[in-house]
Design an enzyme around this catalytic site. Sequence first.
Site, PDB file in Angstrom:
ATOM      1  N   TYR A  74      12.529  -3.247 -16.478  1.00  0.00           N
ATOM      2  CA  TYR A  74      12.819  -1.838 -16.173  1.00  0.00           C
ATOM      3  C   TYR A  74      13.670  -1.181 -17.267  1.00  0.00           C
ATOM      4  O   TYR A  74      13.523   0.001 -17.549  1.00  0.00           O
ATOM      5  CB  TYR A  74      13.448  -1.698 -14.780  1.00  0.00           C
ATOM      6  CG  TYR A  74      12.382  -1.731 -13.712  1.00  0.00           C
ATOM      7  CD1 TYR A  74      11.594  -0.608 -13.461  1.00  0.00           C
ATOM      8  CD2 TYR A  74      12.099  -2.891 -13.012  1.00  0.00           C
ATOM      9  CE1 TYR A  74      10.574  -0.649 -12.521  1.00  0.00           C
ATOM     10  CE2 TYR A  74      11.081  -2.939 -12.072  1.00  0.00           C
ATOM     11  CZ  TYR A  74      10.330  -1.814 -11.834  1.00  0.00           C
ATOM     12  OH  TYR A  74       9.301  -1.844 -10.920  1.00  0.00           O
ATOM     13  N   ARG A  77      11.202  -0.204 -19.783  1.00  0.00           N
ATOM     14  CA  ARG A  77      10.445   0.987 -19.376  1.00  0.00           C
ATOM     15  C   ARG A  77      11.302   2.245 -19.528  1.00  0.00           C
ATOM     16  O   ARG A  77      10.811   3.299 -19.919  1.00  0.00           O
ATOM     17  CB  ARG A  77       9.959   0.839 -17.933  1.00  0.00           C
ATOM     18  CG  ARG A  77       8.725  -0.058 -17.865  1.00  0.00           C
ATOM     19  CD  ARG A  77       8.126  -0.091 -16.506  1.00  0.00           C
ATOM     20  NE  ARG A  77       7.722   1.218 -16.023  1.00  0.00           N
ATOM     21  CZ  ARG A  77       7.493   1.501 -14.731  1.00  0.00           C
ATOM     22  NH1 ARG A  77       7.637   0.564 -13.833  1.00  0.00           N
ATOM     23  NH2 ARG A  77       7.129   2.704 -14.367  1.00  0.00           N
ATOM     24  N   GLN A 107       4.232  10.610  -7.745  1.00  0.00           N
ATOM     25  CA  GLN A 107       4.405   9.158  -7.640  1.00  0.00           C
ATOM     26  C   GLN A 107       5.121   8.642  -8.885  1.00  0.00           C
ATOM     27  O   GLN A 107       5.449   7.463  -8.968  1.00  0.00           O
ATOM     28  CB  GLN A 107       3.037   8.481  -7.543  1.00  0.00           C
ATOM     29  CG  GLN A 107       2.239   8.880  -6.327  1.00  0.00           C
ATOM     30  CD  GLN A 107       0.787   8.437  -6.465  1.00  0.00           C
ATOM     31  OE1 GLN A 107       0.412   7.344  -6.106  1.00  0.00           O
ATOM     32  NE2 GLN A 107      -0.037   9.312  -7.008  1.00  0.00           N
ATOM     33  N   HIS A 125       8.134   7.582  -5.199  1.00  0.00           N
ATOM     34  CA  HIS A 125       8.347   6.200  -5.612  1.00  0.00           C
ATOM     35  C   HIS A 125       9.682   5.966  -6.303  1.00  0.00           C
ATOM     36  O   HIS A 125       9.882   4.917  -6.916  1.00  0.00           O
ATOM     37  CB  HIS A 125       7.188   5.735  -6.505  1.00  0.00           C
ATOM     38  CG  HIS A 125       5.883   5.633  -5.757  1.00  0.00           C
ATOM     39  ND1 HIS A 125       4.662   5.501  -6.371  1.00  0.00           N
ATOM     40  CD2 HIS A 125       5.622   5.650  -4.424  1.00  0.00           C
ATOM     41  CE1 HIS A 125       3.705   5.431  -5.459  1.00  0.00           C
ATOM     42  NE2 HIS A 125       4.266   5.532  -4.267  1.00  0.00           N
ATOM     43  N   CYS A 161      29.784  -2.717  -3.013  1.00  0.00           N
ATOM     44  CA  CYS A 161      29.924  -4.055  -2.424  1.00  0.00           C
ATOM     45  C   CYS A 161      29.986  -5.165  -3.470  1.00  0.00           C
ATOM     46  O   CYS A 161      30.233  -6.323  -3.121  1.00  0.00           O
ATOM     47  CB  CYS A 161      28.777  -4.328  -1.453  1.00  0.00           C
ATOM     48  SG  CYS A 161      27.203  -4.649  -2.278  1.00  0.00           S
ATOM     49  N   GLY A 197      -4.160  13.304 -12.015  1.00  0.00           N
ATOM     50  CA  GLY A 197      -3.794  12.113 -12.794  1.00  0.00           C
ATOM     51  C   GLY A 197      -3.368  10.911 -11.980  1.00  0.00           C
ATOM     52  O   GLY A 197      -2.501  10.160 -12.414  1.00  0.00           O
ATOM     53  N   ALA A 241      -5.005  16.367 -17.845  1.00  0.00           N
ATOM     54  CA  ALA A 241      -4.143  17.307 -17.121  1.00  0.00           C
ATOM     55  C   ALA A 241      -3.465  18.274 -18.092  1.00  0.00           C
ATOM     56  O   ALA A 241      -3.251  19.449 -17.771  1.00  0.00           O
ATOM     57  CB  ALA A 241      -3.090  16.525 -16.344  1.00  0.00           C
TER      58      ALA A 241
HETATM   59  P1  OAD Z   1      -2.773   4.779 -12.217  1.00  0.00           P
HETATM   60  O1  OAD Z   1      -2.490   4.116 -13.510  1.00  0.00           O
HETATM   61  O2  OAD Z   1      -3.283   3.949 -11.097  1.00  0.00           O
HETATM   62  O3  OAD Z   1      -3.807   5.964 -12.436  1.00  0.00           O
HETATM   63  C1  OAD Z   1      -3.645   6.885 -13.469  1.00  0.00           C
HETATM   64  C2  OAD Z   1      -4.801   7.849 -13.410  1.00  0.00           C
HETATM   65  O4  OAD Z   1      -4.599   8.842 -14.398  1.00  0.00           O
HETATM   66  C3  OAD Z   1      -6.172   7.230 -13.662  1.00  0.00           C
HETATM   67  O5  OAD Z   1      -7.061   7.637 -12.634  1.00  0.00           O
HETATM   68  C4  OAD Z   1      -6.599   7.816 -15.020  1.00  0.00           C
HETATM   69  O6  OAD Z   1      -8.000   8.066 -15.075  1.00  0.00           O
HETATM   70  C5  OAD Z   1      -5.847   9.127 -15.016  1.00  0.00           C
HETATM   71  N1  OAD Z   1      -5.522   9.703 -16.344  1.00  0.00           N
HETATM   72  C6  OAD Z   1      -5.196   9.073 -17.497  1.00  0.00           C
HETATM   73  N2  OAD Z   1      -4.886   9.956 -18.452  1.00  0.00           N
HETATM   74  C7  OAD Z   1      -5.004  11.185 -17.915  1.00  0.00           C
HETATM   75  C8  OAD Z   1      -4.809  12.519 -18.384  1.00  0.00           C
HETATM   76  N3  OAD Z   1      -4.402  12.770 -19.631  1.00  0.00           N
HETATM   77  N4  OAD Z   1      -5.032  13.540 -17.511  1.00  0.00           N
HETATM   78  C9  OAD Z   1      -5.454  13.298 -16.244  1.00  0.00           C
HETATM   79  N5  OAD Z   1      -5.654  12.071 -15.744  1.00  0.00           N
HETATM   80  C10 OAD Z   1      -5.433  11.026 -16.550  1.00  0.00           C
HETATM   81  O7  OAD Z   1      -1.421   5.558 -11.785  1.00  0.00           O
HETATM   82  P2  OAD Z   1      -0.996   6.129 -10.356  1.00  0.00           P
HETATM   83  O8  OAD Z   1      -2.183   6.588  -9.592  1.00  0.00           O
HETATM   84  O9  OAD Z   1       0.094   7.090 -10.602  1.00  0.00           O
HETATM   85  O10 OAD Z   1       3.990   2.667  -8.329  1.00  0.00           O
HETATM   86  O11 OAD Z   1      -0.421   4.823  -9.673  1.00  0.00           O
HETATM   87  C11 OAD Z   1       0.179   4.905  -8.404  1.00  0.00           C
HETATM   88  C12 OAD Z   1       1.353   3.962  -8.322  1.00  0.00           C
HETATM   89  O12 OAD Z   1       0.946   2.637  -8.644  1.00  0.00           O
HETATM   90  C13 OAD Z   1       2.476   4.260  -9.295  1.00  0.00           C
HETATM   91  O13 OAD Z   1       3.373   5.241  -8.832  1.00  0.00           O
HETATM   92  C14 OAD Z   1       3.149   2.935  -9.455  1.00  0.00           C
HETATM   93  C15 OAD Z   1       1.947   2.008  -9.484  1.00  0.00           C
HETATM   94  O14 OAD Z   1       2.179   0.723  -9.031  1.00  0.00           O
HETATM   95  C16 OAD Z   1       5.330   2.554  -8.511  1.00  0.00           C
HETATM   96  O15 OAD Z   1       5.883   2.687  -9.589  1.00  0.00           O
HETATM   97  C17 OAD Z   1       6.104   2.272  -7.290  1.00  0.00           C
END
Ligand code: OAD
Length: 253
Positions: A74, A77, A107, A125, A161, A197, A241
């Site tokens: 982390y 990151r 998220q 998240h 704590c 996205g 996006a």
């Molecule tokens: P993902 O990595 O699962 O999905 C990202 C999406 O963004 C994909 O569908 C890509 O096609 C799309 N993408 C990539 N570049 C893009 C752009 N320039 N414009 C538009 N779309 C684009 O990420 P999340 O759906 O956010 O959890 O994942 C959900 C959660 O899973 C996250 O919040 C994380 C992860 O485990 C935690 O951190 C708790």
Amino acid sequence: MSSLEERPPDHTVKLAGRIGAATRVTILTGAGVSAASGVPTFRGVGGLWRTYRAEDLATPDAFTRDPQLVWEWYAWRRETVAACRPNAAHAVLARWSRRDGTTLITQNVDDLHLRAGSRDVVRLHGSLWELKCADHCAAGVTPWRDERVPLPERIPRCPHCGGYARPAIVWFGESLDASDVDRALAATACDVFLTVGTSAVVYPAAGFVHESKRRGAFTAEINMDETAASSTVDLSIRGGAEEILPALDRLIS
Ligand code: OAD
């Protein structure tokens, strides 16, 4: 450039019309919104979960087993995100978030929406920039801000704590903050629900678009690729996006 080339595609015009006429607009964002800023996504090409195993890094068990490994991941990151800047998508959403009736749910844990100036973001998240008590002590369950870059190599202690502090991020197997879920669910009662996205596979966030459709919203998606939500939404726009949102904004303003 000819006038034909300058005209935005019909689906973008259609979505702009819907948003322009709406009283309540809700937007759910995922990692793709920050991709153009250089923040890695999770499941796409170069995505974090293609290189790392979530079970080793993003679960309570992983932290119990090897807190130092999780902490360092982390910390890395946070350093990555610290070097990134909000992009045009964040800028448009920041402007929209200041309009009455607009709710922005994310998220993303990178806080780029906040850095772009978005208001009242529902951060489902958590945040890479906040810590909380790993032992869930009463005072330490409320996250506190920590903006150090780099983070110290040794895991800091909970100021309440003395247990370990940990990133205030919702790990796999953990529940989301109930008040965040309530705010998000309330915002599914809207005229337009736009998902941007996200691969739409992580629940409960992935369920909000279904709920908003059930409640009568016009639903739309902006994504580079087809997603789990593509067959549900009324309108699916393929593209970045950082390009589509500014195009919509120009049509609406
Ligand atoms: P993902 O990595 O699962 O999905 C990202 C999406 O963004 C994909 O569908 C890509 O096609 C799309 N993408 C990539 N570049 C893009 C752009 N320039 N414009 C538009 N779309 C684009 O990420 P999340 O759906 O956010 O959890 O994942 C959900 C959660 O899973 C996250 O919040 C994380 C992860 O485990 C935690 O951190 C708790």
